[in-house]
Scaffold this active site. Structure first.
Site, PDB file in Angstrom:
ATOM      1  N   LEU A 285       0.823  -1.208   0.000  1.00 51.46           N
ATOM      2  CA  LEU A 285       0.000   0.000   0.000  1.00 51.46           C
ATOM      3  C   LEU A 285       0.854   1.254   0.000  1.00 51.46           C
ATOM      4  O   LEU A 285       2.039   1.219   0.311  1.00 51.46           O
ATOM      5  CB  LEU A 285      -0.958   0.023   1.192  1.00 51.46           C
ATOM      6  CG  LEU A 285      -0.406   0.299   2.590  1.00 51.46           C
ATOM      7  CD1 LEU A 285      -1.558   0.623   3.543  1.00 51.46           C
ATOM      8  CD2 LEU A 285       0.418  -0.835   3.135  1.00 51.46           C
ATOM      9  N   CYS A 286       0.215   2.356  -0.377  1.00 48.09           N
ATOM     10  CA  CYS A 286       0.790   3.695  -0.335  1.00 48.09           C
ATOM     11  C   CYS A 286       2.036   3.771  -1.223  1.00 48.09           C
ATOM     12  O   CYS A 286       1.950   3.613  -2.431  1.00 48.09           O
ATOM     13  CB  CYS A 286       1.048   4.103   1.107  1.00 48.09           C
ATOM     14  SG  CYS A 286       1.166   5.889   1.343  1.00 48.09           S
ATOM     15  N   HIS A 287       3.224   3.990  -0.669  1.00 42.57           N
ATOM     16  CA  HIS A 287       4.447   4.002  -1.469  1.00 42.57           C
ATOM     17  C   HIS A 287       5.076   2.609  -1.579  1.00 42.57           C
ATOM     18  O   HIS A 287       6.036   2.423  -2.325  1.00 42.57           O
ATOM     19  CB  HIS A 287       5.468   4.978  -0.874  1.00 42.57           C
ATOM     20  CG  HIS A 287       5.098   6.419  -1.048  1.00 42.57           C
ATOM     21  ND1 HIS A 287       4.219   7.057  -0.197  1.00 42.57           N
ATOM     22  CD2 HIS A 287       5.468   7.342  -1.976  1.00 42.57           C
ATOM     23  CE1 HIS A 287       4.067   8.320  -0.591  1.00 42.57           C
ATOM     24  NE2 HIS A 287       4.815   8.519  -1.661  1.00 42.57           N
TER      25      HIS A 287
ATOM     26  N   PHE B  83      -0.162   5.553  -3.563  1.00 46.09           N
ATOM     27  CA  PHE B  83      -0.223   6.942  -3.113  1.00 46.09           C
ATOM     28  C   PHE B  83      -0.221   7.871  -4.322  1.00 46.09           C
ATOM     29  O   PHE B  83       0.597   7.710  -5.239  1.00 46.09           O
ATOM     30  CB  PHE B  83       0.963   7.264  -2.209  1.00 46.09           C
ATOM     31  CG  PHE B  83       0.842   8.599  -1.518  1.00 46.09           C
ATOM     32  CD1 PHE B  83       0.088   8.723  -0.364  1.00 46.09           C
ATOM     33  CD2 PHE B  83       1.471   9.722  -2.022  1.00 46.09           C
ATOM     34  CE1 PHE B  83      -0.042   9.949   0.274  1.00 46.09           C
ATOM     35  CE2 PHE B  83       1.352  10.942  -1.394  1.00 46.09           C
ATOM     36  CZ  PHE B  83       0.595  11.063  -0.245  1.00 46.09           C
TER      37      PHE B  83
ATOM     38  N   GLY C 195      -3.483  -0.844  -1.501  1.00 45.67           N
ATOM     39  CA  GLY C 195      -4.240   0.225  -0.859  1.00 45.67           C
ATOM     40  C   GLY C 195      -3.594   1.561  -1.170  1.00 45.67           C
ATOM     41  O   GLY C 195      -2.403   1.632  -1.473  1.00 45.67           O
TER      42      GLY C 195
END
Length: 299
Positions: free
Chosen positions: A189-191, A216, A268
């Site tokens: 998720l994210c980075h 992200f 995510g």
């Protein structure tokens, strides 16, 4: 969050441990961190009791990201993005092994630790010894990633530290290729999806080409994160941009907590997705071990 955020500085806070390095500004932390997450319970408490299947977490051991202007962002793994998904998986009964590229301690953005969130804090205490003394990823590849491996999933948390080292690491590419070849789950998720870039280097077509992912949003790192002092400068490259160039479809251009599953890849969009991704990951891993194949996810 602060009730008087307008009075808080938007200047990044100097990190005294390194030259020209900075933590996020007080104002940005008031916008991006809070004492509790949206965690409201687990769905699969004790669902897996056999004890074989585990999760391999690849964490970053890097503290600093060098920006275009020569300033460094003091970062690491985001604690909510790491610990909340793992809370759901560990509560379901899966053990977790921690690995970093060189075997150095995993770094955390402790300024983002939700100090009143017992689920996150409990998981941090449980994993702290492994975070301090993780496995060396190349040794995991050599010794533990055969066809009969006990790992059911690979988890790569976010935090800007994930953009340093992981995207170019041969051991990361070998781990992801093993997961794809053996039909294991990949959770990030994210980075964290920056690690997916590792399998599409040197002109090779990415095996994730055609996958849809949440990540992200680049727009925040290009503008608002600099304007509010979360970052001390522009990043040298952007995760979603490079994933798109490798043929992946980016599903989000903002952060709303969106999660998505494409085949065995679970993603995510941001810290807001941590709880949702943990719930989704627990769902699919528990379903996998309760299937007639008993954890062998090959169809």
């Amino acid at each position: 969050m602060s009730n008087n955020t307008d009075d808080l500085s938007k200047e990044p806070t100097p990190d005294q441990a390194e030259d020209n390095a900075f933590f996020p500004s007080p104002y940005s932390l008031s916008q991006y961190t809070q004492p509790r997450t949206d965690f409201d319970g687990v769905k699969h408490e004790g669902a897996y009791t056999e004890g074989r299947w585990k999760v391999l977490m690849i964490a970053t051991e890097e503290r600093y990201v060098l920006c275009e202007n020569g300033k460094m962002f003091s970062t690491g793994n985001h604690p909510v993005e790491m610990l909340l998904p793992l809370h759901h998986l560990m509560a379901a009964g899966f053990d977790v092994d921690v690995a970093t590229i060189a075997g150095y301690p995993a770094k955390l953005e402790l300024w983002a630790m939700p100090g009143q969130d017992q689920a996150v804090l409990q998981t941090y205490e449980a994993l702290k010894p492994k975070l301090k003394q993780p496995k060396k990823l190349a040794e995991v590849v050599a010794n533990d990633l055969g066809a009969d491996s006990d790992y059911l999933a690979v988890f790569i948390p976010g935090g800007h530290g994930a953009v340093v080292g992981l995207p170019a690491a041969e051991a990361v590419a070998q781990t992801l290729n093993w997961a794809l070849a053996n039909d294991k789950f990949i959770i990030t998720l994210c980075h964290g999806p920056a690690a997916l870039l590792s399998v599409g280097q040197d002109g090779n077509e990415s095996p994730f080409k055609g996958y849809s992912v949440c990540v992200f949003p680049d727009a925040l790192d290009q503008g608002p994160n600099i304007e509010i002092g979360y970052l001390p400068g522009h990043l040298q490259w952007l995760v979603a941009d490079l994933l798109g160039k490798q043929g992946l479809t980016i599903l989000n251009d903002d952060m709303t907590g969106k999660v998505h599953q494409d085949r065995k890849l679970l993603t995510g969009d941001s810290p807001l997705a941590s709880n949702g991704l943990g719930l989704l990951a627990a769902d699919v891993l528990v379903e996998a071990v309760q299937s007639p194949a008993g954890g062998s996810t090959k169809s």
